[in-house]
Design a protein around this motif. Structure first.
Motif, PDB file in Angstrom:
ATOM      1  N   SER A  41       0.813  -1.133   0.084  1.00 41.36           N
ATOM      2  CA  SER A  41      -0.118  -0.026   0.026  1.00 41.36           C
ATOM      3  C   SER A  41       0.889   1.332  -0.090  1.00 41.36           C
ATOM      4  O   SER A  41       0.195   2.486  -0.078  1.00 41.36           O
ATOM      5  CB  SER A  41      -0.722  -0.157   1.209  1.00 41.36           C
ATOM      6  OG  SER A  41      -0.311  -0.070   2.323  1.00 41.36           O
ATOM      7  N   GLY A  42       2.185   1.085   0.311  1.00 43.21           N
ATOM      8  CA  GLY A  42       2.813   2.152   0.052  1.00 43.21           C
ATOM      9  C   GLY A  42       3.831   2.819   1.425  1.00 43.21           C
ATOM     10  O   GLY A  42       4.448   3.784   1.579  1.00 43.21           O
ATOM     11  N   LYS A  43       3.356   2.128   2.491  1.00 45.85           N
ATOM     12  CA  LYS A  43       3.950   2.530   3.752  1.00 45.85           C
ATOM     13  C   LYS A  43       5.546   2.705   3.898  1.00 45.85           C
ATOM     14  O   LYS A  43       5.986   3.730   4.336  1.00 45.85           O
ATOM     15  CB  LYS A  43       3.356   1.483   4.761  1.00 45.85           C
ATOM     16  CG  LYS A  43       1.984   1.192   4.966  1.00 45.85           C
ATOM     17  CD  LYS A  43       1.708   0.107   6.138  1.00 45.85           C
ATOM     18  CE  LYS A  43       2.190  -1.321   5.618  1.00 45.85           C
ATOM     19  NZ  LYS A  43       1.473  -2.164   4.472  1.00 45.85           N
ATOM     20  N   THR A  44       6.075   1.766   3.381  1.00 42.70           N
ATOM     21  CA  THR A  44       7.566   1.718   3.181  1.00 42.70           C
ATOM     22  C   THR A  44       8.040   2.844   2.131  1.00 42.70           C
ATOM     23  O   THR A  44       8.870   3.572   2.487  1.00 42.70           O
ATOM     24  CB  THR A  44       8.406   0.419   3.028  1.00 42.70           C
ATOM     25  OG1 THR A  44       7.785  -0.528   3.840  1.00 42.70           O
ATOM     26  CG2 THR A  44       9.691   0.368   2.760  1.00 42.70           C
ATOM     27  N   GLN A  45       7.272   2.901   1.099  1.00 38.17           N
ATOM     28  CA  GLN A  45       7.853   3.794   0.054  1.00 38.17           C
ATOM     29  C   GLN A  45       7.834   5.208   0.641  1.00 38.17           C
ATOM     30  O   GLN A  45       8.552   6.208   0.352  1.00 38.17           O
ATOM     31  CB  GLN A  45       6.907   3.717  -1.107  1.00 38.17           C
ATOM     32  CG  GLN A  45       7.340   2.316  -1.910  1.00 38.17           C
ATOM     33  CD  GLN A  45       8.476   2.224  -2.324  1.00 38.17           C
ATOM     34  OE1 GLN A  45       9.217   3.247  -2.775  1.00 38.17           O
ATOM     35  NE2 GLN A  45       9.288   1.033  -2.021  1.00 38.17           N
ATOM     36  N   GLU A  48      11.561  -5.702   8.926  1.00 41.89           N
ATOM     37  CA  GLU A  48      11.171  -6.543   7.962  1.00 41.89           C
ATOM     38  C   GLU A  48      12.255  -6.885   7.027  1.00 41.89           C
ATOM     39  O   GLU A  48      11.987  -7.743   6.171  1.00 41.89           O
ATOM     40  CB  GLU A  48       9.900  -6.158   7.506  1.00 41.89           C
ATOM     41  CG  GLU A  48       8.840  -5.899   8.591  1.00 41.89           C
ATOM     42  CD  GLU A  48       7.371  -5.463   7.761  1.00 41.89           C
ATOM     43  OE1 GLU A  48       7.435  -4.823   6.866  1.00 41.89           O
ATOM     44  OE2 GLU A  48       6.498  -6.166   8.340  1.00 41.89           O
ATOM     45  N   ARG A  69      16.798   2.023  -3.756  1.00 38.90           N
ATOM     46  CA  ARG A  69      15.768   2.997  -3.922  1.00 38.90           C
ATOM     47  C   ARG A  69      15.963   4.209  -3.172  1.00 38.90           C
ATOM     48  O   ARG A  69      15.419   5.385  -3.948  1.00 38.90           O
ATOM     49  CB  ARG A  69      14.666   1.926  -3.182  1.00 38.90           C
ATOM     50  CG  ARG A  69      13.370   2.763  -3.311  1.00 38.90           C
ATOM     51  CD  ARG A  69      12.695   2.682  -4.661  1.00 38.90           C
ATOM     52  NE  ARG A  69      11.307   3.298  -4.772  1.00 38.90           N
ATOM     53  CZ  ARG A  69      10.837   4.313  -5.541  1.00 38.90           C
ATOM     54  NH1 ARG A  69      11.831   4.354  -6.642  1.00 38.90           N
ATOM     55  NH2 ARG A  69       9.804   4.687  -5.800  1.00 38.90           N
TER      56      ARG A  69
HETATM   57  P1  GTP Z   1       4.472  -4.205   3.079  1.00 43.49           P
HETATM   58  O1  GTP Z   1       5.636  -3.694   3.849  1.00 43.49           O
HETATM   59  O2  GTP Z   1       4.435  -5.492   2.454  1.00 43.49           O
HETATM   60  O3  GTP Z   1       3.230  -4.286   4.252  1.00 43.49           O
HETATM   61  O4  GTP Z   1       3.985  -3.213   1.977  1.00 43.49           O
HETATM   62  P2  GTP Z   1       4.288  -1.321   2.130  1.00 43.49           P
HETATM   63  O5  GTP Z   1       2.909  -0.794   2.452  1.00 43.49           O
HETATM   64  O6  GTP Z   1       5.390  -1.091   2.693  1.00 43.49           O
HETATM   65  O7  GTP Z   1       4.222  -1.193   0.579  1.00 43.49           O
HETATM   66  P3  GTP Z   1       5.744  -0.620  -0.175  1.00 43.49           P
HETATM   67  O8  GTP Z   1       5.649   0.764   0.380  1.00 43.49           O
HETATM   68  O9  GTP Z   1       6.479  -1.446  -0.253  1.00 43.49           O
HETATM   69  O10 GTP Z   1       5.166  -0.416  -1.388  1.00 43.49           O
HETATM   70  C1  GTP Z   1       5.111  -1.410  -2.577  1.00 43.49           C
HETATM   71  C2  GTP Z   1       4.890  -0.718  -3.861  1.00 43.49           C
HETATM   72  O11 GTP Z   1       5.542   0.361  -4.055  1.00 43.49           O
HETATM   73  C3  GTP Z   1       4.968  -1.721  -4.987  1.00 43.49           C
HETATM   74  O12 GTP Z   1       3.811  -2.501  -5.221  1.00 43.49           O
HETATM   75  C4  GTP Z   1       5.411  -0.813  -6.073  1.00 43.49           C
HETATM   76  O13 GTP Z   1       4.116  -0.269  -6.772  1.00 43.49           O
HETATM   77  C5  GTP Z   1       5.895   0.450  -5.394  1.00 43.49           C
HETATM   78  N1  GTP Z   1       7.219   0.478  -5.611  1.00 43.49           N
HETATM   79  C6  GTP Z   1       8.391  -0.169  -4.729  1.00 43.49           C
HETATM   80  N2  GTP Z   1       9.415  -0.133  -5.244  1.00 43.49           N
HETATM   81  C7  GTP Z   1       9.455   0.567  -6.420  1.00 43.49           C
HETATM   82  C8  GTP Z   1      10.422   1.211  -7.285  1.00 43.49           C
HETATM   83  O14 GTP Z   1      11.428   1.048  -7.272  1.00 43.49           O
HETATM   84  N3  GTP Z   1       9.653   2.184  -8.148  1.00 43.49           N
HETATM   85  C9  GTP Z   1       8.482   2.136  -8.542  1.00 43.49           C
HETATM   86  N4  GTP Z   1       8.038   3.079  -9.628  1.00 43.49           N
HETATM   87  N5  GTP Z   1       7.457   1.641  -7.857  1.00 43.49           N
HETATM   88  C10 GTP Z   1       8.090   0.878  -6.450  1.00 43.49           C
END
Ligand code: GTP
Ligand code: MG
Length: 316
Positions: free
Chosen positions: A114-118, A146, A153
């Motif tokens: 969902s984008g939490k880490t991003q 995790e 990145r």
């Molecule tokens: P969990 O930790 O699994 O619970 O998920 P999260 O909510 O932390 O998700 P995260 O922030 O890792 O988001 C993952 C999504 O970010 C992926 O499905 C991609 O859509 C996007 N993403 C991750 N890396 C990249 C990248 O290098 N480039 C681009 N364009 N998108 C990315």
């Protein structure tokens, strides 16, 4: 002139020895502040101290107790000077009243991807920027529970933000924690590091993963919540003490009790619900779009922002 020892412990008070201090502590009188509220005769009768001794001890406790008076206006002034970290999305910044706040805990929760880490990576990079570019000119402590910290990145996001990618990486202290004890100790011992390295943001990604895997079953829940409570309390203390921002990510569970609306609830229970100053619920939308809902904020109205996870990081 001999300087008097500062009064910090009960034993520092005149006439209070170790034995009396222990008795007082056992009765719940464990701070100088509590001593200051006692009536001398009460202290004398209950704990067998001479009345004069009791009077002197209470008086000394009163003198050592300081109350931090402040006015609403002073708090407002200080809050207006608070640092905010830009998220690189104008819409999300507006939803947050400028960005991710210092002296507070901001939590994002949502399903995987969902984008939490991003979002954590983006504010990590932005913390380094000058203040007029949405940063705090500071460095970052990143607690990775995790194994999802990605230096490549960070480099990409940093370059897009106009920073030297290698320099940006050197400005992040990464701790890979694999047990709750490591996670807790990292935060408990962070004071020195924060000062030496000018840490302005602490990321814990994710806060709950290790707690969930280590404390399984109903029987362990009490202990888990107690440890979690202390851990979060320490994070809040660091945020207040060093004027820094804390960003934590959290997982969700399905809540079958909810028949209408979204059946997902953040884990961590009440302990976490009360601790996070601002809660963001993140949800996957079409392709690179994510919906961010402000669920709980002391000052901002609830609302939503749509962000994109682009190759260069978070954008509108
Ligand atoms: P969990 O930790 O699994 O619970 O998920 P999260 O909510 O932390 O998700 P995260 O922030 O890792 O988001 C993952 C999504 O970010 C992926 O499905 C991609 O859509 C996007 N993403 C991750 N890396 C990249 C990248 O290098 N480039 C681009 N364009 N998108 C990315
Ligand atoms: Mg993640």
């Amino acid at each position: 002139m001999a300087r008097e020892k500062p009064v910090k412990e009960l034993e520092d008070l005149p006439g209070i020895g170790e034995t009396t201090a222990e008795k007082l502590r056992a009765a719940g009188i464990d701070t100088i502040d509590k001593m200051a509220t006692l009536a001398p005769h009460e202290l004398s009768e209950t704990y067998g101290l001479g009345l004069e001794t009791a009077k002197k001890a209470v008086q000394a406790a009163k003198e050592a107790t300081t109350i931090n008076y402040t006015t609403g206006g002073a708090i407002l002034e200080r809050r207006q000077g608070l640092g905010k970290i830009s998220t690189s999305s104008k819409e999300l910044n507006e939803l947050l009243g400028g960005g991710v706040e210092t002296e507070a805990i901001t939590e994002s929760y949502g399903r995987f991807a969902s984008g939490k880490t991003q979002l954590g990576f983006q504010i990590t990079v932005n913390t380094m920027l000058p203040r007029d570019k949405g940063g705090l000119e500071g460095n970052v402590l990143f607690v990775d529970t995790e194994g999802t910290f990605r230096p490549e990145r960070i480099e990409t996001i940093a370059a897009a933000a106009g920073l030297d990618p290698k320099e940006a990486l050197d400005r992040i202290i990464v701790v890979r924690a694999t047990t709750t004890d490591q996670q807790i100790l990292t935060i408990d011992r962070a004071d020195k590091l924060i000062q030496e390295k000018n840490i302005k943001l602490i990321v814990v990604d994710s806060l709950m993963a290790l707690f969930r895997s280590e404390f399984i079953g109903r029987g362990a829940l009490g202990e888990r919540q107690q440890k979690l409570n202390q851990h979060i309390h320490k994070l809040q203390t660091l945020a207040d003490k060093f004027y820094l921002a804390v960003y934590i990510t959290n997982q969700v569970m399905d809540n079958p009790g909810i028949l209408f609306g979204d059946p997902t609830t953040p884990v961590g229970g009440n302990v976490l619900a009360h601790a996070a100053t601002t809660r963001l619920y993140m949800k996957k939308s079409k392709e690179e779009k994510r919906i961010v809902r402000l669920v709980d904020s002391p000052a901002m109205p609830e609302g939503e922002a749509v962000i994109k996870i682009t190759p260069n990081g978070i954008r509108d």
